[in-house]
Structure formats: C-alpha cells, structure tokens
Write a protein that holds these residues in place. Structure first.
Motif, PDB file in Angstrom:
ATOM      1  N   HIS A   1      -4.254 -28.485  37.075  1.00  0.00           N
ATOM      2  CA  HIS A   1      -4.042 -27.239  36.341  1.00  0.00           C
ATOM      3  C   HIS A   1      -5.340 -26.919  35.612  1.00  0.00           C
TER       4      HIS A   1
ATOM      5  N   HIS B   1      -3.910 -19.810  35.313  1.00  0.00           N
ATOM      6  CA  HIS B   1      -3.285 -18.647  34.683  1.00  0.00           C
ATOM      7  C   HIS B   1      -4.222 -17.465  34.911  1.00  0.00           C
TER       8      HIS B   1
ATOM      9  N   GLU C   1      -0.806 -18.459  38.760  1.00  0.00           N
ATOM     10  CA  GLU C   1       0.544 -18.730  38.275  1.00  0.00           C
ATOM     11  C   GLU C   1       1.228 -17.444  37.827  1.00  0.00           C
TER      12      GLU C   1
ATOM     13  N   HIS D   1       6.488 -24.521  39.618  1.00  0.00           N
ATOM     14  CA  HIS D   1       6.779 -25.272  38.394  1.00  0.00           C
ATOM     15  C   HIS D   1       8.254 -25.105  38.095  1.00  0.00           C
TER      16      HIS D   1
HETATM   17 FE    FE Z   1       0.666 -23.089  33.675  1.00  0.00          FE
END
Ligand code: FE
Ligand code: FE
Ligand code: ZN
Length: 289
Positions: A72, A110, A145, A213
């Motif tokens: 991530h 992100h 994401e 997720h």
């Molecule tokens: Fe995240």
C-alpha cells in the motif's frame, strides 16, 4: 476457486519482508499487504536483499504466491493537488523501485484529494503524476483504490476511476482496488454485489479489478466517512461480506484492514470466521485470549 485471503501486516526496518511473511503466517493467511515504511511519512529503509531472499523462500514453503502480495503506497502521497507534486511523483517512482526489489507486483494507491481544485483538475493532476511515475520497464501494477468520498477525495465513484484510467498511457500498469467499507460509505449498496460488479464492469471493466479490501463500516451507506469496523460488527454485516468474499467473479486477493482491539490484531480470528463462513459474536473476547 481458492480463497486468497490475508490482512494488513507490518514491515519493519530490521526484519523487512521476512517479518511481514511471518506475521501473515501467524494469521493463517495466504497473502498479505504492507506499507514499506510508516504510511504517514516518506522515510524508507533500504531494502535488504538477504531478508527478501529469506522471505521469498518462506513464502514458497508456505504456498504464498508473491503475485497476490500487496504494497500500500503511503496515504501521505496526494497526487491530486499541486502541493509537493514533484516530490510526490518522485516518491512514487522510488516506491515502485522498492516494490520491484521485493518482487511484489501490486501497489494500492489512494487517488488523492483535490483540496479545492475541483474533481476535474484533481484527476488531471493524478493522470499526469501516474504518467510521469510509470514507465514501460516497470513490472508493477498501480491499483487505484475506490474511496469513501471523505472531504475532497477523488475515486468515490467508478466514473472518477474510469476517467483516471482513460488518461493513463500504460494501461497494463494500472488497476483498481475496491474497498467494501469505502464503497458502502460512498453510497454503493452492497446487498447484491453482482449488481455492483456489473456496474463496475460497464463503467471501468472487470479486468482492471486486481484487489479488494474487505472491511465492515462503522457508518451507514453514503456517510462518506471511512471508518473501518471488524467483520460482522458494522453496518455492512457478516452475510453481505461473506457473499462478496465468496463471489465467483472475484478470484483476486482479499485483504482485511479492520481495527485492532485493545492493541491486538483481529486478523487470525476474522480469517477463521471467514473460512468457516460462521459469524463469531465473541470475536472481540477471543482476540484477547
Ligand atoms: Fe487504502
Ligand atoms: Fe482500503
Ligand atoms: Zn479506509
């Protein structure tokens, strides 16, 4: 279809990928996700090739496929705004190199927050950043994401994700990571996940979906909050999450990012519950045992 499931794990300066694998095995996972350093800063330790080798061996012995492992990107990186834009692009480039050294193929990112620039200008920034950071020789896929839509977050709907992908030149190096808590908070109804997947397929294309997720949410659908809850203890609930996890169209890594309880990771117990498809209402007590 074999369940590919794991959770967020730590990555320490000393133990590096090896430590992450050991933690994942403790939770009885067959994949995992980690930050290469603290998510809230950009200080990064040098990758230790010996630790990486030991980690890869340990993964092989335990049937963890490196292609299912996720890094991530730190959430401090905001590609949507003009602030620190060059620094952020450079950091992302370096992060791609680190991830390649580790042998990991998937990076979750992100998209960023426009902070007043407006969605279109934000998307333009994200697109140029990605085009600057990625090059043909890269052996990674950056997965955007889907976000809850808190503040000025971009990526709160499939249309925004689609606009970013449209602008990226190297389409084989871009993908998507769904997050069930974020989808719920952004206003997607997860009762019938096939409908959500149909909509995603129509707008973006299912082939771009690389990771999901799995989190419950502390808030109601459309709240735009982004606060994760333990599996079965939030507003999405156990049954809907199980239906998503076992959806035949989702043969991709599934990662938990649910909150710790009294300083303890809930992942071993949550993964057990998911494998058994049976809700454990005493989960939080069991974690403390
Ligand atoms: Fe995240
Ligand atoms: Fe997430
Ligand atoms: Zn979140």
């Amino acid at each position: 279809m074999e369940l590919i499931i794991g959770s967020h794990v730590s990555f320490t300066k000393d133990e590096q990928l090896k430590g992450s694998v050991i933690e994942a095995l403790k939770y009885e996972s067959n994949t995992f996700m980690f930050y290469t350093g603290a998510p809230q800063n950009t200080l990064r330790a040098k990758i230790d090739d010996n630790k990486t080798k030991e980690a890869l061996k340990l993964m092989e012995e335990n049937n963890i496929n490196i292609n299912n492992v996720i890094v991530h990107a730190p959430y401090i990186i905001n590609l949507a705004n003009n602030n620190n834009f060059d620094f952020n692009v450079r950091f992302l480039k370096e992060e791609i190199k680190r991830v390649e050294l580790l042998g990991v193929k998937l990076i979750v990112l992100h998209p960023g927050s426009h902070i007043g620039l407006g969605v279109d200008a934000g998307i333009k920034n994200i697109v140029s950043a990605l085009n600057m950071a990625l090059d043909k020789s890269n052996n990674v896929i950056i997965c955007l994401e889907t976000m809850a839509g808190k503040g000025t977050e971009i990526g709160k709907c499939f249309e925004e994700i689609k606009k970013i992908i449209d602008g990226v030149e190297l389409k084989d190096k871009i993908g998507v990571c769904m997050d069930t808590c974020h989808l719920n908070d952004a206003g997607y109804d997860l009762s019938n996940f096939d409908e959500v997947l149909d909509e995603f397929d129509k707008i973006v294309g299912l082939k771009y979906l690389k990771v999901i997720h799995i989190n419950d949410s502390k808030n109601v659908m459309g709240a735009r909050k982004d606060r994760h809850e333990n599996i079965g203890f939030g507003t999405i609930g156990f049954d809907k999450l199980i239906n998503i996890i076992y959806n035949e169209r989702l043969n991709i890594p599934k990662l938990l990012e649910t909150p710790y309880y009294n300083g303890l990771a809930p992942y071993k117990e949550e993964i057990k519950m998911i494998r058994e498809k049976k809700f454990n209402e005493n989960l939080l007590d069991d974690i403390s045992k």
